[in-house]
Design an enzyme around this catalytic site. Structure first.
Site, short mmCIF file in Angstrom:
data_model
loop_
_atom_site.label_atom_id
_atom_site.label_comp_id
_atom_site.label_asym_id
_atom_site.label_seq_id
_atom_site.Cartn_x
_atom_site.Cartn_y
_atom_site.Cartn_z
N LYS A 196 0.84 -1.21 0.00
CA LYS A 196 0.00 0.00 0.00
C LYS A 196 0.88 1.26 0.00
O LYS A 196 1.58 1.54 0.97
CB LYS A 196 -0.91 0.05 1.23
N GLY A 248 7.08 4.61 8.02
CA GLY A 248 6.23 5.78 8.22
C GLY A 248 6.51 6.41 9.57
O GLY A 248 7.61 6.26 10.13
N SER A 249 5.52 7.08 10.10
CA SER A 249 5.73 7.83 11.33
C SER A 249 5.79 6.91 12.55
O SER A 249 5.22 5.81 12.54
CB SER A 249 4.60 8.85 11.51
N THR A 250 6.42 7.40 13.60
CA THR A 250 6.52 6.63 14.84
C THR A 250 5.13 6.41 15.45
O THR A 250 4.84 5.34 15.97
CB THR A 250 7.46 7.35 15.82
N GLY A 253 3.52 3.65 13.54
CA GLY A 253 4.30 2.44 13.84
C GLY A 253 3.92 1.84 15.18
O GLY A 253 3.79 0.62 15.34
N GLU A 270 10.14 0.86 10.15
CA GLU A 270 11.14 1.91 9.86
C GLU A 270 10.45 3.24 10.13
O GLU A 270 9.56 3.63 9.37
CB GLU A 270 11.57 1.82 8.39
N CYS A 304 13.56 10.78 6.48
CA CYS A 304 13.54 10.26 7.85
C CYS A 304 14.90 10.43 8.54
O CYS A 304 14.98 10.68 9.73
CB CYS A 304 13.15 8.79 7.84
N GLU A 401 10.25 15.52 15.41
CA GLU A 401 10.53 15.44 13.97
C GLU A 401 9.61 16.41 13.22
O GLU A 401 8.40 16.30 13.28
CB GLU A 401 10.25 14.01 13.49
P1 NAD Z 1 2.46 8.02 8.16
O1 NAD Z 1 2.82 7.13 9.29
O2 NAD Z 1 1.41 9.02 8.35
O3 NAD Z 1 1.98 7.13 6.92
C1 NAD Z 1 2.80 6.10 6.39
C2 NAD Z 1 1.91 5.09 5.69
O4 NAD Z 1 1.08 4.45 6.67
C3 NAD Z 1 0.95 5.68 4.65
O5 NAD Z 1 0.86 4.79 3.57
C4 NAD Z 1 -0.36 5.77 5.41
O6 NAD Z 1 -1.50 5.72 4.59
C5 NAD Z 1 -0.28 4.51 6.27
N1 NAD Z 1 -1.09 4.56 7.50
C6 NAD Z 1 -1.56 5.63 8.17
N2 NAD Z 1 -2.27 5.24 9.25
C7 NAD Z 1 -2.22 3.88 9.27
C8 NAD Z 1 -2.73 2.88 10.16
N3 NAD Z 1 -3.43 3.21 11.25
N4 NAD Z 1 -2.47 1.59 9.89
C9 NAD Z 1 -1.74 1.23 8.82
N5 NAD Z 1 -1.24 2.13 7.92
C10 NAD Z 1 -1.47 3.44 8.16
O7 NAD Z 1 3.83 8.65 7.69
P2 NAD Z 1 4.06 9.69 6.50
O8 NAD Z 1 3.61 11.02 6.94
O9 NAD Z 1 3.52 9.14 5.22
O10 NAD Z 1 5.65 9.63 6.36
C11 NAD Z 1 6.49 10.40 7.13
C12 NAD Z 1 7.09 9.58 8.25
O11 NAD Z 1 7.74 8.43 7.72
C13 NAD Z 1 8.15 10.34 8.99
O12 NAD Z 1 7.97 10.15 10.38
C14 NAD Z 1 9.45 9.69 8.53
O13 NAD Z 1 10.52 9.81 9.43
C15 NAD Z 1 9.03 8.29 8.31
N6 NAD Z 1 9.95 7.59 7.40
C16 NAD Z 1 10.83 6.68 7.93
C17 NAD Z 1 11.73 6.03 7.09
C18 NAD Z 1 12.73 5.03 7.63
O14 NAD Z 1 13.33 4.31 6.83
N7 NAD Z 1 12.92 4.95 8.94
C19 NAD Z 1 11.74 6.30 5.72
C20 NAD Z 1 10.84 7.23 5.24
C21 NAD Z 1 9.94 7.88 6.08
#
Ligand code: NAD
Length: 491
Positions: A196, A248-250, A253, A270, A304, A401
């Site tokens: 996704k 994605g975000s902490t 996660g 991640e 990130c 962040e």
């Molecule tokens: P986000 O967590 O809002 O979304 C990430 C993904 O998760 C999206 O596809 C979103 O639709 C999905 N999502 C949202 N809520 C969900 C849920 N309840 N259950 C399952 N999936 C869900 O993050 P973002 O705003 O898209 O990305 C930015 C964040 O990603 C930042 O915190 C960044 O540091 C992190 N990031 C980390 C890495 C790494 O390798 N550590 C790499 C890139 C980005």
């Protein structure tokens, strides 16, 4: 600490005027509407719903993308299970490798189209999409294709076997690269996938679906379901998924980890970061300044592992800050498709609002803000590169962040103080050290709790190298041998 010269005294004469050099978008084909990629073809969503994906530099609609509901996710997982049981897990590993090589080669052939669409949909400068995102995405497929028939040698005295059907959820900052980063190792290890992408940047994942179809990958081995967090959540909750790989975000996660607890599903997370970039007085200062610019303003700070905290040794702090401000004023902000552009658009209105709230908070908490004065376009979402001085450890811009082009600068006197300030964070994804002493690099590198530490450089990535975080930056590693092991059961 003094904050360097006031803006009016800085030397901005070095700013050059460039003629526009836009990349032509003519041959990048974007359909008006995209369905879900399930079972090797695009299908209409059972939900019947679609949403717009826009160009953040112009706010114009690029396409409409299907919004998958729980039924759609269930359908994709069923198809992936069938492909796993009947085809992919039974195929000779060397044959699997050939398909993955083919995907890598087609990405290379279509690299220009991928770069343009990544830039249009995500707002990142074409230079970055062209020179970093797309070549690295191809490199991930090449690298993992090579492993497909060598897994028995990779883990001596163990019997590697695939984990089964893998659910993968990715963010919007490196849409194609994150998809490659997730899909390539999963396939090499014999798993099938339901991926996704993020809701604001689905297009290159859907273009990758076309590549996968054109590479004749057996139907159902890779399925791509678009949608928002509710689609992601349906994937996480699905009973027939064996592993979740999330970037994605902490905050999200944490939710995912919570809902997977006790289910027996494997997972890798991640997550966010707040990296410290440490500059010692003995560093080559001009190189370091260029490194800082790359560490935080690259991809609008939507990284990130961005070096969003700068720790600079007190004796060179004024010099570094002055040079940084001068260099910031020369950065070219604007049309992401222009090959001269250094800083593109912020990915979405919501992200811009979040960044702006931190700019306000930083000033309200007493820090001093300097912002590059280059005019930004009238439409779209833009944030000029920004730095804060006079910051304290307690300030939100130091602890949280921002995920935008915003740098918080602190000073230090001794090596121990630098290490202790660098580690004073809930995150542990990356870090940087700038010095001409190898021993200092080893000392600092060894003592910073972060998954990757760059020395005299920043933001360098390679598929052979494991990547991942300590503390609230995540669980597990992706890339290299470590990343492979996360897609295998090792008996
Ligand atoms: P986000 O967590 O809002 O979304 C990430 C993904 O998760 C999206 O596809 C979103 O639709 C999905 N999502 C949202 N809520 C969900 C849920 N309840 N259950 C399952 N999936 C869900 O993050 P973002 O705003 O898209 O990305 C930015 C964040 O990603 C930042 O915190 C960044 O540091 C992190 N990031 C980390 C890495 C790494 O390798 N550590 C790499 C890139 C980005």
């Amino acid at each position: 600490m003094s904050t360097g010269e006031p803006a009016h005294k800085l030397n901005y004469d070095t700013r050059w005027e460039y003629s526009p050099a836009p990349e032509s978008a003519d041959h990048a084909r974007i359909d008006e509407q995209y369905g879900l990629f399930i079972g090797g073809k695009f299908v209409a969503p059972k939900s019947g719903e679609y949403f717009n994906t826009i160009n953040p530099a112009t706010e114009k609609v690029l396409s409409r993308v299907a919004a998958a509901n729980a039924d759609d996710v269930n359908n994709a997982v069923k198809v992936a299970r069938g492909a796993y049981e009947n085809v992919w897990s039974k195929m000779r590993p060397a044959e699997r490798g050939k398909y993955i090589f083919r995907i890598a080669r087609i990405i290379q052939e279509r690299s220009r189209e991928f770069a343009i669409i990544e830039s249009l949909d995500g707002g990142k400068p074409i230079r970055e999409a062209r020179d970093i995102d797309v070549p690295l995405a191809a490199a991930h497929f090449f690298y993992h294709a090579g492993w497909a028939d060598k897994l028995d040698y990779a883990f001596p005295c163990r019997s590697p076997s695939p984990v089964g059907v893998v659910g993968q959820i990715i963010p919007w900052n490196f849409p194609l690269l994150m998809a490659a980063w997730k899909i390539a190792p999963a396939l090499a290890c014999g798993n099938t996938v339901v991926l996704k992408p993020a809701e604001t940047t689905s297009l290159t994942a859907l273009k990758l679906a076309e590549v996968i179809r054109d590479a004749d990958l057996p139907k159902g081995v890779v399925n791509i379901v678009t949608g928002d967090g509710s689609t992601g959540s349906a994937l996480v909750q699905h009973n027939d998924i064996n592993k979740i790989a999330f970037t994605g975000s902490t905050d999200v996660g944490r939710l995912i980890q919570h809902s997977l607890a006790g289910t027996g599903k494997k997972y890798t997370l991640e997550l966010g970061g707040k990296a410290a970039n440490i500059i010692f007085a003995d560093a080559p200062i001009d190189q370091a300044v260029e490194g800082i610019i790359n560490a935080i303003f690259f991809n609008q700070g939507h990284v990130c592992c961005a070096g969003s905290r700068l720790l600079v040794q007190e004796s060179v702090a004024d010099q570094v800050v002055t040079k940084l401000k001068e260099r910031m004023q020369t950065l070219i902000i604007g049309d992401p498709l222009d090959k001269n552009t250094d800083i593109g658009a912020i990915n979405s209105a919501a992200q811009l609002e979040r960044i702006n709230s931190y700019l306000e908070l930083g000033q309200n908490e007493g820090a001093e803000m300097f912002q590059c004065t280059t005019k930004t376009p009238d439409f779209g979402f833009w944030c000029p590169p920004t730095l804060f001085t006079q910051v304290a450890q307690s300030h939100s811009i130091v602890r949280e962040e921002v995920f935008g082009p915003v740098l918080a600068i602190q000073t230090f006197r001794t090596v121990d103080e630098a290490i202790s300030k660098a580690n004073n964070t809930q995150y542990g994804l990356s870090g940087g050290v700038w010095t001409d002493k190898g021993s200092k690099i080893f000392n600092v590198g060894k003592n910073i709790r972060a998954g990757v530490i760059w020395a005299n450089t920043f933001n360098k990535f390679d598929p052979t190298s494991p990547f991942g975080g300590y503390k609230e930056s995540g669980v597990g590693r992706e890339g290299g041998l470590h990343g492979l092991s996360a897609y295998l059961n090792l008996d």
